[in-house]
Design a protein around this motif. Structure first.
Motif, PDB file in Angstrom:
ATOM      1  N   GLU A 307       0.817  -1.214   0.000  1.00 44.81           N
ATOM      2  CA  GLU A 307       0.000   0.000   0.000  1.00 44.81           C
ATOM      3  C   GLU A 307       0.853   1.268   0.000  1.00 44.81           C
ATOM      4  OE1 GLU A 307       1.047  -0.843   4.202  1.00 44.81           O
ATOM      5  OE2 GLU A 307       0.414  -2.041   2.473  1.00 44.81           O
ATOM      6  N   GLN A 308       2.177   1.120   0.222  1.00 46.63           N
ATOM      7  CA  GLN A 308       3.089   2.256   0.221  1.00 46.63           C
ATOM      8  C   GLN A 308       4.195   1.995  -0.810  1.00 46.63           C
ATOM      9  OE1 GLN A 308       4.033   2.194   4.542  1.00 46.63           O
ATOM     10  NE2 GLN A 308       3.155   4.252   4.608  1.00 46.63           N
ATOM     11  N   PRO A 309       4.052   2.527  -2.018  1.00 47.60           N
ATOM     12  CA  PRO A 309       5.013   2.212  -3.081  1.00 47.60           C
ATOM     13  C   PRO A 309       6.381   2.821  -2.829  1.00 47.60           C
ATOM     14  CG  PRO A 309       3.570   3.976  -3.778  1.00 47.60           C
ATOM     15  CD  PRO A 309       3.029   3.490  -2.454  1.00 47.60           C
ATOM     16  N   PRO A 331      -4.563   6.055  -6.687  1.00 44.64           N
ATOM     17  CA  PRO A 331      -5.062   4.874  -5.975  1.00 44.64           C
ATOM     18  C   PRO A 331      -5.685   3.822  -6.882  1.00 44.64           C
ATOM     19  CG  PRO A 331      -5.785   6.919  -4.918  1.00 44.64           C
ATOM     20  CD  PRO A 331      -5.199   7.286  -6.243  1.00 44.64           C
ATOM     21  N   GLN A 332      -6.071   4.229  -8.103  1.00 44.48           N
ATOM     22  CA  GLN A 332      -6.700   3.293  -9.029  1.00 44.48           C
ATOM     23  C   GLN A 332      -5.697   2.430  -9.780  1.00 44.48           C
ATOM     24  OE1 GLN A 332     -10.029   3.165  -8.795  1.00 44.48           O
ATOM     25  NE2 GLN A 332      -9.774   4.823  -7.289  1.00 44.48           N
ATOM     26  N   ASP A 333      -4.440   2.786  -9.705  1.00 45.52           N
ATOM     27  CA  ASP A 333      -3.412   2.037 -10.428  1.00 45.52           C
ATOM     28  C   ASP A 333      -2.244   1.767  -9.494  1.00 45.52           C
ATOM     29  OD1 ASP A 333      -1.657   0.860 -12.162  1.00 45.52           O
ATOM     30  OD2 ASP A 333      -1.773   2.422 -13.705  1.00 45.52           O
ATOM     31  N   ARG A 334      -2.178   0.548  -8.981  1.00 44.22           N
ATOM     32  CA  ARG A 334      -1.140   0.187  -8.027  1.00 44.22           C
ATOM     33  C   ARG A 334      -0.147  -0.803  -8.615  1.00 44.22           C
ATOM     34  NH1 ARG A 334      -3.698   0.036  -1.957  1.00 44.22           N
ATOM     35  NH2 ARG A 334      -4.885   1.974  -2.104  1.00 44.22           N
ATOM     36  N   ARG A 335       0.010  -0.770  -9.912  1.00 43.35           N
ATOM     37  CA  ARG A 335       0.965  -1.662 -10.565  1.00 43.35           C
ATOM     38  C   ARG A 335       2.384  -1.104 -10.455  1.00 43.35           C
ATOM     39  NH1 ARG A 335      -0.933  -1.560 -16.538  1.00 43.35           N
ATOM     40  NH2 ARG A 335      -0.967   0.659 -15.950  1.00 43.35           N
ATOM     41  N   THR A 336       3.330  -2.010 -10.426  1.00 46.52           N
ATOM     42  CA  THR A 336       4.729  -1.612 -10.562  1.00 46.52           C
ATOM     43  C   THR A 336       4.973  -1.153 -11.994  1.00 46.52           C
ATOM     44  OG1 THR A 336       5.614  -3.022  -8.827  1.00 46.52           O
ATOM     45  CG2 THR A 336       7.107  -2.482 -10.634  1.00 46.52           C
TER      46      THR A 336
END
Length: 383
Positions: A307-309, A331-336
């Motif tokens: 949750e914390q990139p 928040p809608q895109d949490r991909r690397t």
């Protein structure tokens, strides 16, 4: 807006890959004097990251990706400036007192400058209010030796900002002498000084090519001639944009600006990554192939705290300490997402290396056969 006093000043922030442009822009945008400003960020690659990491209030960040401002998205820059002006004049957008354009590190500044000064519609509404060039003190001399774009970025500057100068004082002194030869009049600021991070660093007055070395005027003249030829060949309505990243129908003059050995590609991973796997991938890439790694920037989801990139920035073998963000910018895109720019380092090799550390099976890629037939193409390569 034909009155000179009503024109909006446009400042260009340039510098080679990894010099520290985004870091400096972040600091400048926090200055209260930039509250009524807009930033246009150009990224060389099909995945944008920088605009996620630049802090600004409101909707004042415009991203131009999938190309370099001096090449595939030059027309898009003109369109963006025209759209901003139309929005202001019609009341759809709030008034803007200044625009800062951050170019990709591969940009030749001359065509970007000419797009602002040479287009009649743009020149009637905007003034080129100087160029600020960021130079990396650690890699600066080697970069100037190897890349014509870097030399041009220094030569056209109204101010030079030296980053990482305190990491290597001797290198910084030698670099300053080189910068003076390319641009005798531009003041040199230390990026760590408070002055460099103020909005005032962008205020340089109407750009004057006559105050630079003679080459600058020639470069702009060549771009003006090229612009006329391009205009007559393609007509008034041809504004190259994202669709030109495959170079279909694009002016060869623009396509061939950069060394064909330079590649930009992105790696996207849906699942969080084991921190140790990422550390080993980065360590091997920079230690064995650092001279071929022009730039890496990434926002990464790690399995320990997805949750914390984590934000990564690297130039050749030098990587900044990872920065953990409190939350995802989107928040809608949490991909690397990793954007990697290399010289003489094939994309297939980097992707296979990354997949190996993630424990993924080797994917059958059409470009692997040619690479496997020539194992000397990348020293230390193993399949």
């Amino acid at each position: 807006m034909s009155n000179l006093r009503e024109r909006i000043p446009v400042s260009i922030l340039t510098g080679f890959l990894g010099a520290g442009k985004s870091t400096l822009l972040n600091r400048i945008l926090k200055d209260p004097d930039m509250r009524e400003a807009a930033a246009i960020i150009n990224e060389f690659g099909d995945v944008g990251i920088d605009h996620l990491l630049v802090e600004s209030s409101g909707d004042s960040i415009v991203e131009l990706s999938d190309g370099c401002l001096c090449c595939t998205v030059r027309g898009e820059l003109v369109d963006t400036l025209a759209s901003l002006m139309d929005g202001i004049q019609t009341g759809r957008l709030r008034p803007i007192k200044r625009i800062a354009i951050e170019t990709t590190g591969l940009a030749d500044p001359a065509p970007v400058m000419q797009a602002i000064m040479g287009n009649p519609v743009i020149a009637a509404n905007f003034d080129l209010d100087g160029i600020v060039t960021v130079v990396d003190a650690v890699n600066g001399i080697a970069t100037l030796d190897s890349h014509e774009e870097a030399r041009r970025q220094v030569a056209v500057a109204d101010r030079l900002v030296l980053s990482k100068a305190r990491m290597d004082g001797a290198a910084a002194e030698a670099l300053e002498a080189r910068l003076r030869a390319l641009n005798p009049r531009a003041p040199i600021l230390d990026a760590d000084d408070e002055e460099a991070g103020r909005a005032s660093v962008l205020v340089n007055g109407l750009y004057d090519p006559g105050s630079k070395i003679a080459d600058v005027g020639r470069w702009l003249h060549d771009e003006a001639d090229h612009g006329d030829e391009h205009h007559h060949a393609h007509g008034d309505h041809d504004h190259p944009g994202h669709e030109h990243h495959d170079h279909a129908g694009q002016d060869p003059h623009d396509v061939n600006r950069h060394d064909a050995s330079i590649r930009s590609f992105s790696i996207i991973e849906e699942r969080p990554i084991d921190p140790m796997a990422l550390e080993m991938f980065i360590d091997l890439l920079r230690s064995a192939h650092g001279e071929r790694l022009l730039r890496m920037k990434a926002i990464v989801a790690l399995s320990d705290r997805p949750e914390q990139p984590v934000v990564l920035h690297g130039v050749q073998a030098i990587f900044h300490p990872p920065v953990r963000l409190p939350a995802w910018p989107d928040p809608q895109d949490r991909r690397t997402r990793m954007v990697i720019i290399t010289k003489d380092l094939p994309e297939i090799f980097v992707r296979d290396l990354f997949d190996a550390f993630l424990g993924k099976p080797k994917v059958d890629r059409p470009d692997r056969a040619a690479l496997e037939d020539n194992p000397l193409a990348v020293p230390g390569m193993k399949f």
